[in-house]
Motif scaffolding. Structure first.
Motif, mmCIF file in Angstrom:
data_model
loop_
_atom_site.group_PDB
_atom_site.id
_atom_site.type_symbol
_atom_site.label_atom_id
_atom_site.label_comp_id
_atom_site.label_asym_id
_atom_site.label_seq_id
_atom_site.Cartn_x
_atom_site.Cartn_y
_atom_site.Cartn_z
ATOM 1 N N ALA A 291 0.810 -1.214 0.000
ATOM 2 C CA ALA A 291 0.000 0.000 0.000
ATOM 3 C C ALA A 291 0.844 1.266 0.000
ATOM 4 N N VAL A 292 1.990 1.235 0.657
ATOM 5 C CA VAL A 292 2.758 2.465 0.892
ATOM 6 C C VAL A 292 4.008 2.551 0.011
ATOM 7 N N HIS A 293 4.602 1.400 -0.362
ATOM 8 C CA HIS A 293 5.909 1.405 -1.031
ATOM 9 C C HIS A 293 5.857 0.659 -2.367
ATOM 10 N N PRO A 294 5.368 1.283 -3.426
ATOM 11 C CA PRO A 294 5.261 0.575 -4.712
ATOM 12 C C PRO A 294 6.594 0.094 -5.268
ATOM 13 N N GLU A 295 7.674 0.874 -5.097
ATOM 14 C CA GLU A 295 8.971 0.450 -5.625
ATOM 15 C C GLU A 295 9.588 -0.640 -4.756
ATOM 16 N N LEU A 296 9.499 -0.488 -3.454
ATOM 17 C CA LEU A 296 10.060 -1.493 -2.545
ATOM 18 C C LEU A 296 9.379 -2.840 -2.730
ATOM 19 N N SER A 297 8.083 -2.834 -3.032
ATOM 20 C CA SER A 297 7.340 -4.094 -3.149
ATOM 21 C C SER A 297 7.848 -4.960 -4.297
ATOM 22 N N LYS A 298 8.542 -4.342 -5.264
ATOM 23 C CA LYS A 298 9.126 -5.129 -6.362
ATOM 24 C C LYS A 298 10.391 -5.847 -5.904
ATOM 25 N N PHE A 299 11.082 -5.258 -4.939
ATOM 26 C CA PHE A 299 12.383 -5.746 -4.469
ATOM 27 C C PHE A 299 12.248 -6.634 -3.235
ATOM 28 N N SER A 300 11.273 -6.302 -2.384
ATOM 29 C CA SER A 300 11.070 -7.007 -1.111
ATOM 30 C C SER A 300 9.576 -7.286 -0.957
ATOM 31 N N ARG A 301 9.128 -8.417 -1.503
ATOM 32 C CA ARG A 301 7.697 -8.709 -1.588
ATOM 33 C C ARG A 301 7.135 -9.161 -0.237
ATOM 34 N N VAL A 302 5.892 -8.785 0.022
ATOM 35 C CA VAL A 302 5.258 -9.083 1.313
ATOM 36 C C VAL A 302 5.297 -10.578 1.611
ATOM 37 N N ASP A 303 4.950 -11.396 0.641
ATOM 38 C CA ASP A 303 4.849 -12.836 0.894
ATOM 39 C C ASP A 303 6.211 -13.527 1.010
ATOM 40 N N ASP A 304 7.288 -12.798 0.743
ATOM 41 C CA ASP A 304 8.627 -13.362 0.904
ATOM 42 C C ASP A 304 9.244 -13.033 2.263
ATOM 43 N N HIS A 305 8.470 -12.423 3.154
ATOM 44 C CA HIS A 305 8.955 -12.119 4.507
ATOM 45 C C HIS A 305 8.761 -13.336 5.411
ATOM 46 N N LYS A 306 9.836 -13.694 6.101
ATOM 47 C CA LYS A 306 9.824 -14.880 6.964
ATOM 48 C C LYS A 306 10.391 -14.511 8.332
ATOM 49 N N PRO A 307 9.884 -15.127 9.412
ATOM 50 C CA PRO A 307 10.448 -14.850 10.737
ATOM 51 C C PRO A 307 11.914 -15.270 10.824
ATOM 52 N N TYR A 308 12.682 -14.492 11.561
ATOM 53 C CA TYR A 308 14.060 -14.863 11.921
ATOM 54 C C TYR A 308 14.246 -14.441 13.379
ATOM 55 N N GLN A 309 13.413 -15.037 14.210
ATOM 56 C CA GLN A 309 13.268 -14.602 15.597
ATOM 57 C C GLN A 309 13.889 -15.606 16.543
#
Length: 483
Positions: A291-309
């Motif tokens: 919603a907020v970062h159209p350019e970033l979403s091409k480089f760092s996609r929402v569904d490619d985020h994974k926990p590293y906790q």
């Protein structure tokens, strides 16, 4: 030898209480000031130089060095009383995420809550203050303001880092208002008392002060100073625990990133009309990227985020794999950190180290957000910094070409942050409206677990303990297994 991740703890001793001045019993022969400093933005004055020091601009790697430790004083001050209703309002968040509500809006707009956070979180916890690369050489000076407390950071003649309260020992005037480099001494603009960069009193012109008295009138040290991952951390508790107790297993996760050797590129300052917690929450909220970062979403996609906790006072996740999108962050533009494993060369790491530093680690660079609450509710000072991995420059790139690539990367990350600032300020405005209607926000467990963890760190910090791991969700360890 440094432990993994560049952790170097140390503790100084003599300190004023957390925020501003309060009278407490002095140690023998060591008088304390009584009044709160009231001077405005006074210039940093430096004597013994051929030219005045200008704005600070440092580059190059810096070995982590810290001020020598001295005997520690016991903790003698009780935490201030929590504002009425704070515990009750926080109870809805201190629950498993499936049952929890977001922090009540009062935590972001109520002046009493803001004061409690300054005293209990920034007054007793380790917090990030600056990069070691910003104080790379003897004579480097930085000034930070945390609420009503101003602190001077120096790299002294011996190459050690120091942190002092920004208060002259004569009448309590503010000594410095800005940082610089190549400085030999700090001079109070009120009566010209001068101090060496190790904090010792040098002169009190025109009067001659006996040496034995000078020895007791050095600048007051911030009690705790330690470095980790190229960052300088401070703790205002008279008897702070080691920084490692807060970091948990984070040094192990970052052991292959040579963060102590980062090359400082540039920084940008922000004055945000939003609470400091919203900056941290926005950083760990990857749900808003589309919603907020159209350019970033091409480089760092929402569904490619994974926990590293893991365990510790931090929130951690990754984007894996990163997507080359023809942008300045693409892998081919720079060399990576040299010791990374294969999966790390294709991932971006994100860590919010509680309370106030957001760290994004690309395979070739790092950018950070350092946030400091102001005295007024809903205002935050933020410093965005870009640092390059050691050896990031491609062999075939000439110096100007490499600098241009770094500038394009800086523009990319500042554009992302500019978009975030608009979102944060809009959220702050909305919380004012929500507070009048006693509304709590909702959590979506798949996306909001990082925000839930951070908000529970806030609650823990206010009550004097670490995050309650017992109510944190079980998360995937897919990325950790890939290593």
């Amino acid at each position: 030898e440094e432990p993994p991740g560049g952790l170097v703890p140390t503790h100084a001793t003599t300190a004023l209480p957390t925020m501003g001045f309060r009278l407490r019993l002095p140690t023998a022969g060591r008088p304390l000031l009584r009044g709160a400093p009231r001077a405005g933005n006074l210039p940093l004055q430096l004597r013994g130089l051929s030219a005045p020091c200008g704005p600070m601009a440092t580059t190059g790697a810096a070995a982590d060095a810290v001020a020598g430790a001295a005997p520690r004083q016991p903790w003698r001050r009780a935490l201030p009383t929590l504002p009425s209703g704070m515990s009750e309002l926080g109870a809805a968040t201190a629950a498993p995420i499936e049952l929890a509500k977001s922090l009540h809006p009062a935590f972001y707009i109520d002046g009493n809550f803001v004061t409690a956070e300054r005293e209990r979180i920034f007054g007793t916890n380790w917090f990030a203050a600056a990069h070691t690369a910003e104080l790379a050489s003897p004579g480097d000076v930085r000034v930070i303001d945390v609420g009503g407390t101003s602190i001077i950071l120096t790299r002294d003649r011996a190459g050690k880092l120091n942190a002092f309260y920004n208060v002259c020992r004569h009448r309590g005037a503010r000594i410095a208002s800005t940082g610089s480099s190549g400085c030999k001494q700090l001079v109070c603009p009120y009566h010209w008392w001068s101090y060496r960069l190790d904090g010792s009193l040098k002169s009190t012109p025109p009067a001659a002060t006996p040496k034995e008295k000078k020895d007791d009138l050095g600048l007051q040290r911030v009690p705790g100073l330690a470095t980790f991952g190229g960052l300088i951390f401070l703790n205002q508790s008279p008897n702070p625990p080691p920084l490692s107790t807060a970091l948990g297993d984070l040094p192990e996760k970052l052991a292959r990133y040579d963060l102590g050797d980062l090359e400082f590129h540039s920084a940008k300052e922000y004055n945000i009309a939003g609470d400091w917690k919203l900056v941290a929450e926005n950083f760990v909220d990857f749900y808003h990227i589309n919603a907020v970062h159209p350019e970033l979403s091409k480089f760092s996609r929402v569904d490619d985020h994974k926990p590293y906790q893991g365990s510790g006072q931090y929130i951690g996740f990754v984007t894996a794999p990163l997507t080359n999108s023809g942008g300045p962050g693409d892998a081919h533009n720079f060399n990576s950190f040299p010791r990374l494993k294969e999966a790390e060369t294709k991932a971006a790491l994100f860590f919010q180290i509680f309370p106030n530093v957001s760290v994004t680690i690309y395979p070739h660079s790092v950018y950070t957000l350092l946030t400091f609450p102001s005295q007024a509710p809903g205002r935050t000072q933020e410093r965005l910094s870009l640092l390059m991995a050691p050896g990031a420059k491609k062999k075939e790139d000439v110096r100007d070409q490499y600098h241009e690539k770094c500038e394009k990367l800086m523009n990319f990350v500042t554009n992302i942050n500019d978009e975030d600032v608009v979102a944060i300020e809009n959220l702050q405005a909305g919380l004012h409206n929500a507070n009048g209607r006693d509304l709590h926000g909702e959590f979506l467990p798949k996306y909001d677990w990082p925000v839930h963890r951070f908000q529970n760190m806030v609650l823990g910090g206010l009550h004097g303990h670490l995050v309650n791991e017992g109510i944190m969700p079980q998360l995937s360890n897919e990325f950790a297994k890939s290593l």
